[in-house]
Enzyme design. Structure first.
Site, short mmCIF file in Angstrom:
data_model
loop_
_atom_site.label_atom_id
_atom_site.label_comp_id
_atom_site.label_asym_id
_atom_site.label_seq_id
_atom_site.Cartn_x
_atom_site.Cartn_y
_atom_site.Cartn_z
N ASP A 480 14.27 91.07 99.38
CA ASP A 480 15.01 89.84 99.11
C ASP A 480 16.10 90.09 98.06
OD1 ASP A 480 15.60 87.14 99.24
OD2 ASP A 480 13.58 86.46 98.78
N ASP A 550 16.96 80.33 105.35
CA ASP A 550 15.80 79.60 104.81
C ASP A 550 15.62 78.27 105.52
OD1 ASP A 550 14.83 81.43 103.03
OD2 ASP A 550 15.90 80.62 101.30
C1 DGJ Z 1 14.24 83.45 99.25
C2 DGJ Z 1 13.83 83.79 100.66
O1 DGJ Z 1 14.83 83.44 101.54
C3 DGJ Z 1 12.52 83.08 100.98
O2 DGJ Z 1 12.16 83.35 102.30
C4 DGJ Z 1 11.46 83.52 100.02
O3 DGJ Z 1 11.16 84.87 100.22
C5 DGJ Z 1 11.91 83.27 98.58
N1 DGJ Z 1 13.19 83.84 98.33
C6 DGJ Z 1 10.93 83.84 97.61
O4 DGJ Z 1 11.34 83.72 96.32
#
Ligand code: DGJ
Length: 725
Positions: A480, A550
Site C-alpha cells: 500500500d 477503495d
Molecule cells: C488504503 C487501502 O486502499 C485499503 O484497502 C486499506 O488497505 C487501507 N489503506 C489500510 O490502511
C-alpha cells in the site's frame, strides 16, 4: 522485417501487423517525422513532409537551402529547446555554459532483433528476440557533445511499439537534464479528440474526452506517484471514433512517478504529442561519463476504434508486461478483512473469517493494516514492522498455521514506503523521511514518506520485510502507499542534486520491488495506493494486480472499471464484493467478476441465503475465469455515456464462448431495448445455456438481444453466457 531503412531516401519505417511509423533523416541530420497510422506499403513519403512556407517570422537553419523546411513547422522525432522549434520540446539540457539550448541531430543507427531492458526501470519484456525488433538512433548535440539514443521497439504482432531515450554525457563538463520526454509524435493534423482518465480518491479513472482545438491540453502528476487524479494514459482518436471504428492512438507511460502528457496544437493545423517525466520538479545532474535512461512509453495504434486499441493493450500487457509465476496462473480467490474490521481485529476473529472462507470455497485470507507495532488506528507504527503478537494471540507463524491448517492460504499488508510520526523508526531517524530542512513537514494520515532515494533506508525496511516473509508462510503481499509527496528533499543529497529526489524515489521503490519479487518468486504482489492511486504499467511490471479503488459500491465501480479497462486488462483489476448497500450480492458479484474477484466483508454476517449466493458466485468465478482473463473485452454500453445501463462482454479467443453482463443503474424508461453484441463469430450458432435459446452470431451482432427484463430495479443486473454449438 518490422524495421527497415531505405538508405537512398534515408527513411526509417517501423511496421506492425496494423500500423506504420515513418521518419526520415533530413538535411543536417534533422529527424523529420512523416507518418503514423494504418499500415502502408509506401516508403516514399517525402511529399508528406510539412511545408514551411507559412512561417515568415520564424528562424530557419542557415545551412539548409530549402524554403519548405522550418524548425517552426516541420514534424520532428526529438525536438530540442530554443533552436527554432517553438512547440513543447522533448529535451532541454542546462549546459555548462549556463544556456539550455539543445539541438540533437542524427549520427548513426542500428537495427536488431530483441529489446534492451532499461536499467533500473520497468519496461515491456520479451522471452526471445524474435518477439520484437529495435531501432536505436544515436543523436548528438554538436555544441555540448551530449548524446541521446532514441529507442524504438516494434511489437509486430500487436500494432504496438515502445519508445525511450538514453542521454549520455561523453563531454568533459557536468550538465543538467532539465526536461526529457520519452516520446514525441508530431501529427500533421489536429483533427482529433483527446481521451484521458481523471479522478480522485474513490473515483479513479473516469473518462474525459475533448476535442483538440487551438489550446494545449495536458495531464500530469506532481504528487510523486502516477496518482488517482490523472492516469499516465492518453489516447488521440478521430473526432468520430467510437468503440468499433476510427483511428485511435494510445499512449501509456511505464512509470509510477510524476509524468506529463501533452497534446500541443501548432498554428499550422498539426498537433505535437509528448509524454515523459514531468519536468516540474525534475532535474538530473549528469557528470562526464554518466548516462540517464528515461522510462518507456507504450504506443498502440488501432484503425478499428477505441475497443480494438484497448484489446491490443490488454493482450500486449498480458504477454509482455505482467511477469513472474502469476502471469498466466489463476489467481487465488481471496477475502480481505479491511472493510469488515479496519484495524480492530484479533487473531481469533480472523481465524473465523478463514473458517467461513473455507466453507465458501475461498482460497486465501489477507490480513490488512493493523497487525504490527501498536497499530490500532492510523496514528502510529508505520515503519515498525514488528508483529503485534498480543493482537494475533501469539507468534505470526502460529497464527498463519491456524489459517493454513484450514486449507486457506495467507496474505499480509505492508506500507513499506511510509513512517508514522508516532513510530520508533521516526524517533530514531527523523531525517529518514522526505523533507526540506527548515520547512514544516506536511503530514497526511499522520505519516511521512520514507526517503527511498537513500539506500540505507531501503535496506532497513527491506530487511524487516524480508524477515517476516522468509520466516512465515506468506503467499501474497498487498503493498500500500497512502499519501502524496510534499516538501520533496533528501537529507543525503547535496543542493545541486535535490531536483533528482522525485525520480530517485521512484527508482528506489522499483529496486525494492525488484528485490522482493526476485527473493520471493512465488509471492503474489498486489499493489494499492489508497485504492487505485498508482494504477500504472510501472507497478504492473512488479505486481500483476492492483487494487482498483477503495470504492467497492458496484454502481460506482462501473465507471471506474470502464475507464481502467481503456488500457489495463481485467486480470490486473483488483475487484471485491463488499458489504456496500446500493445493490445486492448478485450485482456486486457480477461487477467484481470483471477483475481479480474476492471478498471484502465479514463472512460471519452472511445469512443462509447470502451464503448460497456466494457459493454460487465462487462457482461462477471458476467457470468464467478463462473467458474474462484470457478473452477479449467489448465495452457495449458505457456508464460514462448512458444513465440507465452499463453492459460489457468477454469473448474467448476462439470465439466459442461469450459472457455478457448488463447492470441496470436506473430503471430504464424504454419499453424494449436491443443490444448488438460484438466479437462473436457470425458463422457460428450460440446457445444461451440458461434459456436454451439458439442464435446465430450474425443475428446477435446485427439484430441484437432484447435486454429488457421484467421487474428489473435500480442496481439489478444479469449475465448471459453463450456457448458455440
Ligand atoms: C488504503 C487501502 O486502499 C485499503 O484497502 C486499506 O488497505 C487501507 N489503506 C489500510 O490502511
Amino acid at each position: 522485417m518490422p524495421v527497415s531503412f531505405d538508405s537512398d531516401q534515408r527513411i526509417f519505417k517501423l511496421d506492425t501487423a496494423g500500423s506504420s511509423y515513418v521518419f526520415q533523416i533530413y538535411d543536417e541530420g534533422y529527424l523529420v517525422h512523416l507518418y503514423y497510422g494504418a499500415k502502408i506499403p509506401d516508403i516514399n513519403l517525402s511529399l508528406h513532409k510539412y511545408k514551411g512556407w507559412f512561417c515568415s517570422p520564424a528562424p530557419v537553419n542557415i545551412n539548409i537551402d530549402d524554403p519548405d523546411f522550418s524548425p517552426d513547422v516541420n514534424t520532428f522525432e526529438f525536438p530540442g529547446e530554443g533552436t527554432g522549434d517553438f512547440r513543447e520540446s522533448a529535451i532541454a539540457i542546462g549546459n555548462a555554459d549556463g544556456n539550455n539550448s539543445t539541438d540533437f541531430r542524427y549520427v548513426s543507427h542500428r537495427i536488431y532483433d530483441g529489446k534492451p531492458a532499461l536499467k533500473g526501470l520497468p519496461s515491456l519484456h520479451i522471452s526471445d528476440d524474435s518477439q520484437a525488433q529495435t531501432l536505436e538512433v544515436l543523436t548528438c548535440d554538436k555544441v555540448t557533445g551530449i548524446q541521446a539514443v532514441l529507442y524504438y521497439t516494434v511489437f509486430e504482432e500487436f500494432s504496438a511499439m515502445t519508445r525511450s531515450v538514453k542521454v549520455i554525457n561523453p563531454s568533459g563538463n557536468e550538465v543538467e537534464i532539465e526536461r526529457i520526454m520519452s516520446a514525441c509524435v508530431d501529427f500533421n493534423t489536429r483533427d482529433f479528440d483527446l481521451i484521458t482518465l481523471y479522478g480522485k480518491w474513490g473515483k479513479e479513472r473516469s473518462v474525459n474526452r475533448s476535442p483538440i482545438t487551438h489550446t494545449r491540453q495536458s495531464v500530469s502528476s506532481k504528487r510523486g506517484s502516477s496518482s488517482h487524479h490523472q492516469n499516465p494514459f492518453a489516447a488521440i482518436v478521430d473526432r468520430d471514433a467510437g468503440e468499433e471504428h476510427g483511428n485511435a492512438y494510445g499512449f501509456n507511460f511505464v512509470y509510477s512517478g510524476n509524468f506529463l502528457f501533452s497534446a500541443d496544437p501548432d498554428p499550422y493545423g498539426g498537433a505535437r504529442v509528448i509524454m515523459g517525466i514531468n519536468p516540474e520538479g525534475f532535474g538530473w545532474r549528469l557528470k562526464p561519463g554518466e548516462e540517464f535512461t528515461a522510462p518507456e512509453v507504450v504506443m498502440v495504434y488501432s484503425g478499428d476504434g477505441i475497443g480494438a486499441m484497448s484489446r491490443t493493450f490488454h493482450r500486449l500487457y498480458s504477454k509482455h508486461l505482467i511477469r513472474g509465476a502469476w502471469a498466466d496462473v489463476k489467481r487465488p480467490l481471496l477475502i480481505n478483512n479491511w472493510e469488515a474490521t479496519g484495524m480492530d481485529f484479533t487473531g481469533d476473529k480472523l481465524v473465523t473469517f478463514a473458517e467461513r472462507a473455507k466453507e465458501l470455497g475461498i482460497d486465501m485470507l489477507v490480513m490488512d493494516d493493523g497487525w504490527f507495532g501498536r497499530r490500532d488506528d492510523d496514528k502510529s507504527s508505520l515503519g515498525d514492522w514488528f508483529v503485534n503478537e498480543e493482537k494475533l494471540g501469539g507468534p505470526l507463524n502460529d497464527f498463519i498455521k491456524r489459517i493454513n491448517d484450514l486449507g486457506i492460504k495467507f496474505g499480509i499488508w505492508f506500507e513499506p514506503e511510509m513512517v508514522s510520526r508516532d513510530s520508533d523508526l521516526y524517533r530514531l531517524h527523523p531525517d529518514w523521511c522526505i523533507h526540506v530542512p527548515g520547512r514544516e513537514k506536511s503530514i497526511a494520515r499522520y505519516q511521512y514518506v520514507l526517503d527511498y532515494s537513500r539506500k540505507e533506508v531501503r535496506d532497513y525496511i527491506y530487511s524487516l520485510m524480508y524477515g517476516i516473509l522468509s520466516e512465515n508462510n506468506i503467499a501474497y503481499v498487498k503493498w500500500d502507499f497512502n499519501r502524496n509527496l510534499s516538501e520533496v528533499g533528501s537529507a543525503a543529497l547535496p543542493a545541486e542534486n535535490q531536483r533528482e529526489v522525485f525520480h530517485r524515489y521512484v527508482l528506489g521503490v522499483y529496486e525494492i520491488m525488484d528485490r522482493l519479487t526476485s527473493d520471493f518468486p512465488g509471492l503474489l504482489l498486489e499493489n494499492c495506493s489508497s485504492g487505485g492511486g498508482r494504477f500504472d504499467p510501472g507497478m504492473l511490471y512488479y505486481s500483476p494486480q492492483i487494487w482498483t479503488s477503495d470504492n467497492t459500491d458496484p454502481i460506482e465501480r462501473l465507471s471506474i472499471q470502464f475507464g481502467t479497462s481503456l488500457c489495463y486488462p481485467a486480470s490486473t483489476m483488483g475487484a471485491h464484493v463488499s458489504a456496500s448497500k446500493r445493490a445486492g450480492y448478485e450485482t456486486k458479484g457480477n461487477v467484481a467478476l470483471w477483475g481479480t474477484f474476492g471478498y471484502e466483508l465479514d463472512p460471519n454476517k452472511f445469512t443462509d441465503e447470502d451464503r448460497e449466493i456466494v457459493k454460487h458466485q465462487v462457482g461462477e468465478y471458476h467457470k468464467y475465469y478463462d473467458i474474462i482473463h484470457k478473452g477479449d473485452l467489448y465495452r457495449l454500453i458505457s456508464p460514462h455515456e448512458n444513465h440507465w445501463r452499463a453492459a460489457w462482454m468477454f469473448v474467448s479467443p476462439d470465439k466459442s464462448e461469450a459472457l455478457l453482463t448488463c447492470v441496470v443503474m436506473r430503471k430504464p424508461e424504454d419499453r424494449s431495448f436491443y443490444l448488438k453484441l460484438r466479437g462473436l463469430d457470425s458463422g457460428k450458432y450460440y446457445v444461451d445455456d440458461e434459456s436454451g435459446e439458439v442464435y446465430s452470431g450474425a443475428l446477435l451482432m446485427n439484430a441484437g438481444l432484447c435486454l429488457n427484463r421484467f421487474g428489473m430495479e435500480d442496481g439489478d443486473s444479469f449475465k448471459i453466457y453463450l456457448r458455440a454449438l
